[in-house]
Design an enzyme around this catalytic site. Structure first.
Site, short mmCIF file in Angstrom:
data_model
loop_
_atom_site.label_atom_id
_atom_site.label_comp_id
_atom_site.label_asym_id
_atom_site.label_seq_id
_atom_site.Cartn_x
_atom_site.Cartn_y
_atom_site.Cartn_z
N ASP A 30 0.84 -1.26 0.05
CA ASP A 30 -0.05 -0.10 -0.11
C ASP A 30 0.86 1.18 0.03
OD1 ASP A 30 -2.33 1.72 0.06
OD2 ASP A 30 -2.91 0.66 2.04
N ASP A 124 -3.05 2.76 -6.04
CA ASP A 124 -1.90 2.74 -5.04
C ASP A 124 -1.92 1.42 -4.06
OD1 ASP A 124 -4.53 3.18 -3.72
OD2 ASP A 124 -3.57 4.68 -2.28
N GLU A 125 -2.70 0.39 -4.52
CA GLU A 125 -2.36 -0.74 -3.69
C GLU A 125 -2.67 -2.13 -4.46
OE1 GLU A 125 -5.21 -1.79 -0.74
OE2 GLU A 125 -6.68 -0.23 -1.64
#
Length: 419
Positions: A30, A124-125
């Site tokens: 993350d 983003d993860e």
């Protein structure tokens, strides 16, 4: 999952970067305060300052906040006006999804250099299954360190990684490791890790289901694991009861699915003041179509169905869509379709929000493009690709919103003027 801020950070020596990672082949990576961190990388003078990314108007919502801003209580999904009150000295920036998409592609490529089993959840993860990467890169915790070092060295960004035997526990681990940390949850101690957590930490527990569980006296994951499924079924329904009971027992059979693809790409805006002027609506739809087009091209995708979303002043919301003959990533084509859908809808009341979305996505490289009869071989798409290149180098702001307006769009008062 539930509200991740309820998960306390570190402190227990059984769970940390040096814990036993035997049987822990799942990583959840993350990125830390991703949008804000990308903006700071782009503007180094902001390093160390409170930075908030999101809608900057009075009805805006926070998308990302640097950890300097979070110390003042600023959080994602918070109204921007509340964030300004909590942290008035912060730098407030509108989002630049072209920049974030480019950073995301670079980070995801680092993940795929380690293993082909990468399942992105958002920009983003992502989940990674590193069972097959051991021979090249070592045990899972070493792989997590390798990824963190590469992301920092090559992208100037930080990430937090959870290492665990299942996806759910790995995601909890990355949350607890934030910011810029690594946490291993040993397979033999999953229940020791899970059971002290509040029930809100479970994937699928929102505010309403949390309140239902609290009314039953179930405050921790351990309480829920010990409760009869029948009690949970009465409060939550069959599917949710079984799902949460399994998670509370540390069971999560889901595998990392790299074939998962984004189903749609969209953008919307909430006006600071309700709008009645069709020219302003038209100008806004064009700017939104440009944003969606840029994100499609950055992702290498095209959309076959274009939809428009309209929310009027009393919060009633309408959506209309149209399926195109040929999929597109061209903003001008999406704008023409969305404007046609909006005018056909003819809401006739003050507008609070409008949005544009492309659905039915496919890979652009695998989708043949059909030249319309009489159309030039080079046109809107080439112009927009040139704008993408300029935006990548100088920032989207230098291109300006609604940059695709032409002279035929600007005469008299029936259409908006170029800003």
């Amino acid at each position: 999952m539930g509200r991740s801020q309820s998960i306390p950070r570190g402190g227990d020596p059984r769970f940390g970067p040096d814990a036993d990672d035997t049987g822990c082949s799942i990583l959840h990576v993350d990125m830390d305060a991703f949008y804000a961190s990308v903006e700071v990388r782009h503007r180094p003078e902001l390093r160390g300052r409170a930075v908030v990314v999101g809608g900057v108007g009075p009805r805006g919502v926070v998308s990302s906040a640097s950890y300097q801003a979070r110390r003042y209580g600023v959080r994602s999904a918070m109204p921007t006006m509340r964030a300004r009150a909590l942290c008035p000295h912060a730098v407030f920036l509108p989002p630049d999804f072209t920049r974030y998409s480019a950073a995301s592609r670079a980070v995801m490529q680092i993940f795929r250099d380690v293993t082909p089993l990468v399942e992105p959840l958002s920009l983003d993860e992502a989940f990674l299954d590193v069972a097959g990467a051991r021979r090249l890169f070592g045990p899972p915790a070493a792989i997590a360190r390798h990824i963190r070092e590469r992301v920092a060295a090559e992208q100037g960004l930080t990430c937090s990684v959870g290492v665990a035997p299942t996806k759910f526990v790995a995601k909890l681990g990355s949350t607890r490791a934030k910011p810029d940390g690594l946490l291993v949850v040993p397979a033999a101690q999953v229940l020791d890790f899970l059971h002290p957590l509040p029930v809100s930490a479970l994937w699928g527990v929102g505010e309403r289901s949390e309140q239902a569980l609290l009314r039953l006296g179930l405050r921790t994951v351990g309480d829920l694991a010990a409760a009869p499924v029948g009690m949970l079924r009465t409060a939550l329904g069959e599917a949710a009861a079984v799902h949460l009971h399994e998670l509370a027992a540390g069971r999560d059979p889901r595998r990392v699915s790299p074939e998962q693809v984004e189903k749609s790409i969209g953008a919307e805006v909430t006006f600071d003041v309700d709008v009645v002027d069709p020219a302003e609506i038209r100008r806004t739809l064009l700017a939104l179509a440009e944003k969606v087009g840029a994100r499609l091209r950055a992702a290498g995708q095209v959309g076959r169905t274009i939809s428009v979303k309209v929310r009027i002043s009393d919060f009633r919301t309408f959506t209309r869509s149209r399926t195109l003959d040929v999929p597109t990533d061209v903003a001008r084509e999406m704008f023409d379709t969305s404007w046609s859908l909006f005018t056909a809808l003819h809401p006739g009341e003050p507008i609070r929000l409008v949005g544009v979305r492309a659905e039915g996505l496919t890979a652009a490289a695998e989708t043949p493009r059909q030249l319309a009869l009489g159309a030039p071989e080079r046109g809107w798409r080439e112009a927009e690709a040139a704008a993408d290149a300029a935006a990548a180098r100088f920032g989207r702001s230098v291109i300006g919103p609604a940059s695709l307006l032409t002279g035929r769009d600007t005469h008299r008062n029936e259409n908006p003027t170029r800003p």
